[in-house]
Design a protein around this motif. Structure first.
Motif, PDB file in Angstrom:
ATOM      1  N   ILE A 237     -10.809 -12.412  -3.966  1.00 46.09           N
ATOM      2  CA  ILE A 237      -9.732 -11.554  -4.461  1.00 46.09           C
ATOM      3  C   ILE A 237      -9.903 -11.322  -5.964  1.00 46.09           C
ATOM      4  CG2 ILE A 237      -7.239 -11.334  -4.780  1.00 46.09           C
ATOM      5  CD1 ILE A 237      -8.244 -11.046  -1.835  1.00 46.09           C
ATOM      6  N   GLU A 238     -10.201 -12.365  -6.718  1.00 41.76           N
ATOM      7  CA  GLU A 238     -10.423 -12.224  -8.160  1.00 41.76           C
ATOM      8  C   GLU A 238     -11.604 -11.288  -8.439  1.00 41.76           C
ATOM      9  OE1 GLU A 238     -10.689 -15.957 -10.262  1.00 41.76           O
ATOM     10  OE2 GLU A 238      -8.978 -16.750  -9.132  1.00 41.76           O
ATOM     11  N   PHE A 239     -12.669 -11.435  -7.653  1.00 44.97           N
ATOM     12  CA  PHE A 239     -13.845 -10.578  -7.794  1.00 44.97           C
ATOM     13  C   PHE A 239     -13.472  -9.115  -7.554  1.00 44.97           C
ATOM     14  CE2 PHE A 239     -17.566  -8.553  -5.689  1.00 44.97           C
ATOM     15  CZ  PHE A 239     -18.476  -8.633  -6.731  1.00 44.97           C
ATOM     16  N   LEU A 240     -12.699  -8.865  -6.511  1.00 42.70           N
ATOM     17  CA  LEU A 240     -12.301  -7.489  -6.201  1.00 42.70           C
ATOM     18  C   LEU A 240     -11.388  -6.915  -7.275  1.00 42.70           C
ATOM     19  CD1 LEU A 240     -11.657  -7.833  -2.362  1.00 42.70           C
ATOM     20  CD2 LEU A 240     -13.675  -6.873  -3.499  1.00 42.70           C
ATOM     21  N   LEU A 241     -10.506  -7.735  -7.807  1.00 45.86           N
ATOM     22  CA  LEU A 241      -9.591  -7.268  -8.856  1.00 45.86           C
ATOM     23  C   LEU A 241     -10.314  -7.024 -10.182  1.00 45.86           C
ATOM     24  CD1 LEU A 241      -6.475  -9.481  -8.106  1.00 45.86           C
ATOM     25  CD2 LEU A 241      -6.712  -7.017  -7.718  1.00 45.86           C
ATOM     26  N   ALA A 242     -11.483  -7.624 -10.361  1.00 45.30           N
ATOM     27  CA  ALA A 242     -12.263  -7.444 -11.593  1.00 45.30           C
ATOM     28  C   ALA A 242     -13.122  -6.183 -11.555  1.00 45.30           C
ATOM     29  CB  ALA A 242     -13.145  -8.667 -11.821  1.00 45.30           C
ATOM     30  N   TYR A 243     -13.096  -5.462 -10.453  1.00 43.64           N
ATOM     31  CA  TYR A 243     -13.896  -4.247 -10.305  1.00 43.64           C
ATOM     32  C   TYR A 243     -13.538  -3.238 -11.388  1.00 43.64           C
ATOM     33  CZ  TYR A 243     -15.793   0.039  -8.289  1.00 43.64           C
ATOM     34  OH  TYR A 243     -16.486   1.197  -8.094  1.00 43.64           O
ATOM     35  N   THR A 244     -14.568  -2.649 -11.972  1.00 43.52           N
ATOM     36  CA  THR A 244     -14.372  -1.555 -12.919  1.00 43.52           C
ATOM     37  C   THR A 244     -15.138  -0.344 -12.391  1.00 43.52           C
ATOM     38  OG1 THR A 244     -16.266  -2.281 -14.238  1.00 43.52           O
ATOM     39  CG2 THR A 244     -14.101  -3.047 -14.945  1.00 43.52           C
ATOM     40  N   PRO A 245     -14.629   0.841 -12.595  1.00 46.07           N
ATOM     41  CA  PRO A 245     -15.311   2.031 -12.093  1.00 46.07           C
ATOM     42  C   PRO A 245     -16.735   2.157 -12.649  1.00 46.07           C
ATOM     43  CG  PRO A 245     -13.094   2.565 -12.800  1.00 46.07           C
ATOM     44  CD  PRO A 245     -13.364   1.156 -13.237  1.00 46.07           C
TER      45      PRO A 245
ATOM     46  N   PRO B  22     -11.503 -10.571   8.498  1.00 43.19           N
ATOM     47  CA  PRO B  22     -10.466 -10.814   7.485  1.00 43.19           C
ATOM     48  C   PRO B  22     -11.090 -11.345   6.189  1.00 43.19           C
ATOM     49  CG  PRO B  22     -10.412 -12.534   9.147  1.00 43.19           C
ATOM     50  CD  PRO B  22     -11.439 -11.528   9.585  1.00 43.19           C
ATOM     51  N   SER B  23     -10.296 -11.394   5.146  1.00 39.72           N
ATOM     52  CA  SER B  23     -10.810 -11.741   3.815  1.00 39.72           C
ATOM     53  C   SER B  23     -11.414 -13.137   3.749  1.00 39.72           C
ATOM     54  CB  SER B  23      -9.712 -11.593   2.766  1.00 39.72           C
ATOM     55  OG  SER B  23      -8.582 -12.338   3.130  1.00 39.72           O
ATOM     56  N   ASP B  24     -10.897 -14.109   4.490  1.00 39.58           N
ATOM     57  CA  ASP B  24     -11.476 -15.456   4.425  1.00 39.58           C
ATOM     58  C   ASP B  24     -12.894 -15.478   4.991  1.00 39.58           C
ATOM     59  OD1 ASP B  24     -10.439 -14.993   6.976  1.00 39.58           O
ATOM     60  OD2 ASP B  24      -9.933 -17.096   7.315  1.00 39.58           O
ATOM     61  N   GLU B  25     -13.138 -14.716   6.062  1.00 40.04           N
ATOM     62  CA  GLU B  25     -14.491 -14.635   6.628  1.00 40.04           C
ATOM     63  C   GLU B  25     -15.438 -13.883   5.685  1.00 40.04           C
ATOM     64  OE1 GLU B  25     -14.679 -13.124  10.628  1.00 40.04           O
ATOM     65  OE2 GLU B  25     -13.003 -14.395  11.258  1.00 40.04           O
TER      66      GLU B  25
ATOM     67  N   LEU C 113      -4.086 -12.134   3.353  1.00 40.99           N
ATOM     68  CA  LEU C 113      -4.304 -11.214   2.245  1.00 40.99           C
ATOM     69  C   LEU C 113      -2.974 -10.890   1.560  1.00 40.99           C
ATOM     70  CD1 LEU C 113      -6.568  -9.692   0.814  1.00 40.99           C
ATOM     71  CD2 LEU C 113      -6.196  -7.803   2.373  1.00 40.99           C
ATOM     72  N   TYR C 114      -1.927 -10.691   2.371  1.00 46.19           N
ATOM     73  CA  TYR C 114      -0.603 -10.424   1.799  1.00 46.19           C
ATOM     74  C   TYR C 114      -0.026 -11.660   1.099  1.00 46.19           C
ATOM     75  CZ  TYR C 114       0.042  -5.703   3.532  1.00 46.19           C
ATOM     76  OH  TYR C 114      -0.058  -4.353   3.732  1.00 46.19           O
ATOM     77  N   ASP C 115      -0.531 -12.845   1.415  1.00 48.49           N
ATOM     78  CA  ASP C 115      -0.081 -14.059   0.724  1.00 48.49           C
ATOM     79  C   ASP C 115      -0.416 -14.004  -0.759  1.00 48.49           C
ATOM     80  OD1 ASP C 115       0.935 -15.006   3.085  1.00 48.49           O
ATOM     81  OD2 ASP C 115      -0.723 -16.395   3.480  1.00 48.49           O
ATOM     82  N   HIS C 116      -1.372 -13.174  -1.126  1.00 50.36           N
ATOM     83  CA  HIS C 116      -1.729 -12.985  -2.536  1.00 50.36           C
ATOM     84  C   HIS C 116      -0.774 -12.009  -3.217  1.00 50.36           C
ATOM     85  CE1 HIS C 116      -5.510 -15.216  -2.314  1.00 50.36           C
ATOM     86  NE2 HIS C 116      -5.614 -14.702  -1.110  1.00 50.36           N
ATOM     87  N   GLY C 117       0.082 -11.387  -2.440  1.00 51.05           N
ATOM     88  CA  GLY C 117       1.082 -10.468  -2.968  1.00 51.05           C
ATOM     89  C   GLY C 117       0.786  -9.034  -2.589  1.00 51.05           C
ATOM     90  N   GLU C 118       1.852  -8.298  -2.334  1.00 50.98           N
ATOM     91  CA  GLU C 118       1.693  -6.882  -1.991  1.00 50.98           C
ATOM     92  C   GLU C 118       1.096  -6.102  -3.152  1.00 50.98           C
ATOM     93  OE1 GLU C 118       4.906  -4.765  -0.133  1.00 50.98           O
ATOM     94  OE2 GLU C 118       5.546  -6.578   0.941  1.00 50.98           O
ATOM     95  N   ASP C 119       1.431  -6.506  -4.385  1.00 48.01           N
ATOM     96  CA  ASP C 119       0.870  -5.829  -5.553  1.00 48.01           C
ATOM     97  C   ASP C 119      -0.644  -6.009  -5.613  1.00 48.01           C
ATOM     98  OD1 ASP C 119       3.330  -4.904  -6.346  1.00 48.01           O
ATOM     99  OD2 ASP C 119       3.681  -6.518  -7.775  1.00 48.01           O
ATOM    100  N   THR C 120      -1.118  -7.177  -5.209  1.00 45.54           N
ATOM    101  CA  THR C 120      -2.560  -7.440  -5.195  1.00 45.54           C
ATOM    102  C   THR C 120      -3.243  -6.530  -4.180  1.00 45.54           C
ATOM    103  OG1 THR C 120      -2.228  -9.723  -5.880  1.00 45.54           O
ATOM    104  CG2 THR C 120      -4.307  -9.215  -4.786  1.00 45.54           C
TER     105      THR C 120
END
Length: 139
Positions: free
Chosen positions: A89-97, A72-75, A45-52
């Motif tokens: 990860i892209e799906f989670l980052l696309a979350y809108t309130p 973990p995220s891969d499972e 998960l950290y391989d995607h970056g700490e900012d992510t």
């Protein structure tokens, strides 16, 4: 153009709010399922970056955890049918309130319903330009 009574308008609004809630529940079901399951923070998960990781925590508090019994995220990606961990990860980052999205869906449904009655939505607060921006007061 047809006039609606206050009772009819309230009923239309009530129905639209219920429909909007149902649409939002359906739209966010996958996010809810993932959130209830949680995701363990691992090096992948950290391989995607700490900012992510920080951004996911900001968007969906308490989703990520260090608890050892959590997957973990891969499972999680595999279990929820994502092509890869990156897609999750892209799906989670696309979350809108939900709140703004619920309001947007509600307003769209209300506009559709009023259009079916050939009625324009009335503004919630009437402002008279000649009164210096103060709302019209009926007394």
């Amino acid at each position: 153009m047809q006039e609606l009574t206050k009772a009819e308008f309230r009923q239309i609004k009530k129905v639209c709010k219920k429909q909007a809630e149902a649409v939002i529940t359906e739209m966010y079901q996958r996010y809810d399922d993932i959130w209830w399951r949680r995701i363990r923070i691992t090096q992948s998960l950290y391989d995607h970056g700490e900012d992510t990781v920080r951004e996911i925590n900001r968007l969906m508090p308490n989703l990520l955890t260090h608890q050892p019994h959590i997957s973990p995220s891969d499972e999680v990606a595999a279990d929820f049918g994502f092509e890869s961990e990156d897609a999750l990860i892209e799906f989670l980052l696309a979350y809108t309130p939900r709140g703004p999205m619920r309001e947007e869906v509600y307003e769209g449904l209300l506009a559709q319903s009023l259009a079916a009655y050939n009625v324009q939505p009335a503004p919630e607060h009437s402002v008279n330009a000649n009164s210096g921006g103060l709302a019209d007061i009926p007394f």
